[in-house]
Design a protein around this motif. Structure first.
Motif, PDB file in Angstrom:
ATOM      1  N   GLY A 170     -10.552   3.978   1.612  1.00 43.23           N
ATOM      2  CA  GLY A 170     -11.346   2.966   2.290  1.00 43.23           C
ATOM      3  C   GLY A 170     -11.993   1.965   1.357  1.00 43.23           C
ATOM      4  N   THR A 178     -15.224  -0.238   2.289  1.00 41.53           N
ATOM      5  CA  THR A 178     -15.190  -0.714   3.672  1.00 41.53           C
ATOM      6  C   THR A 178     -15.924   0.294   4.555  1.00 41.53           C
ATOM      7  N   GLU A 179     -15.930   0.009   5.856  1.00 39.22           N
ATOM      8  CA  GLU A 179     -16.604   0.926   6.777  1.00 39.22           C
ATOM      9  C   GLU A 179     -15.888   2.274   6.847  1.00 39.22           C
ATOM     10  N   ASN A 180     -14.630   2.336   6.342  1.00 40.80           N
ATOM     11  CA  ASN A 180     -13.859   3.583   6.357  1.00 40.80           C
ATOM     12  C   ASN A 180     -13.901   4.302   5.008  1.00 40.80           C
TER      13      ASN A 180
END
Length: 254
Positions: A170, A178-180
């Motif tokens: 991510g 990132t959000e992941n």
């Protein structure tokens, strides 16, 4: 805003301890895991063995057909037939063809060297055999983590191998989480076995770290091109193995 490097997270990575960590869930890595568990059971001891596999599942990156000599699996799992190993098509016939653009010439089998004679071997799907080996390993208590490629070799203070770390997931193209985002994991072991193939990226790291290429001839590699053909079922002959040489290669190309 400064770019956050993956190395910035190393101090906060969680770690897991094993007796043996194996990098690569192919036939070699899985066979090693199985044999280690067998030996431990014979001695009445428990050992922790895990296998890291970069593919989404065991066998996902093994894309070809093959002819398999069953000698090794006879030694590793003697009752493999009863266990349902996917060796179902014995070799029935070998053919060797020299090709030219307009046709082919068959070499009589009596003139072939022994390495082109596959009596007693099996035509297999290596992906299916590898999946089956994965099932055997898990049944013995091996922990297998598909979808987690090892990204980094870890070292002790004395420069010996401590284990490996999986890569952070991510991370965007700009280097930012990132959000992941998911932090990589460190796997420490008494022994780390690298079974990632002939030119794995961790193998290159190890070669540089231990100067394995010093005073040695450079390794030589060939490029293999694999195709999957769909043929007329009426022309299919189970157990037929065809070896070819010649066209479309030039005569001076081995």
């Amino acid at each position: 805003m400064p770019t956050i490097l993956e190395s910035d997270f190393e101090n906060s990575r969680e770690s897991m301890e094993y007796d043996v960590v194996i990098v690569g869930g192919g036939p070699a890595g899985l066979s090693a895991a199985i044999r280690l568990k067998q030996l431990a059971a014979e001695k009445g001891v428990e050992i922790g063995v895990c296998v890291l596999e970069k593919g989404s599942e065991i066998g996902a990156h093994i894309l070809s057909g093959a002819v398999m000599d069953p000698r090794a699996i006879d030694e590793l799992i003697p009752d493999w037939k009863e266990q349902g190993a996917p060796l179902n098509v014995p070799v029935a016939e070998d053919q060797f063809l020299f090709l030219w653009e307009g046709g082919a010439k068959t070499v009589p089998n009596w003139a072939l060297p022994e390495n082109f004679k596959n009596h007693g071997n099996y035509v297999i799907s290596p992906a299916n055999v590898t999946r089956w080996l994965g099932q055997q390993a898990e049944a013995l208590g091996v922990e297998i983590f598909p979808g987690f490629p090892a990204a980094e070799v870890l070292y002790n203070d004395d420069r010996s191998v401590k284990g490996v770390a999986t890569g952070n997931m991510g991370v965007g193209k700009d280097g930012e989480p990132t959000e992941n985002f998911q932090l990589g994991m460190e796997l420490h072991a008494k022994y780390t076995l690298f079974a990632e193939g002939c030119r794995g990226h961790l193998g290159r790291q190890l070669s540089e770290h231990f100067k394995l290429g010093k005073d040695a001839d450079p390794q030589v590699y060939g490029i293999g091109i694999k195709e999957l053909w769909e043929i007329d079922p009426a022309k299919h002959k189970p157990g037929l193995v065809i070896h070819t040489a010649g066209w479309p290669l030039e005569k001076d190309t081995y």
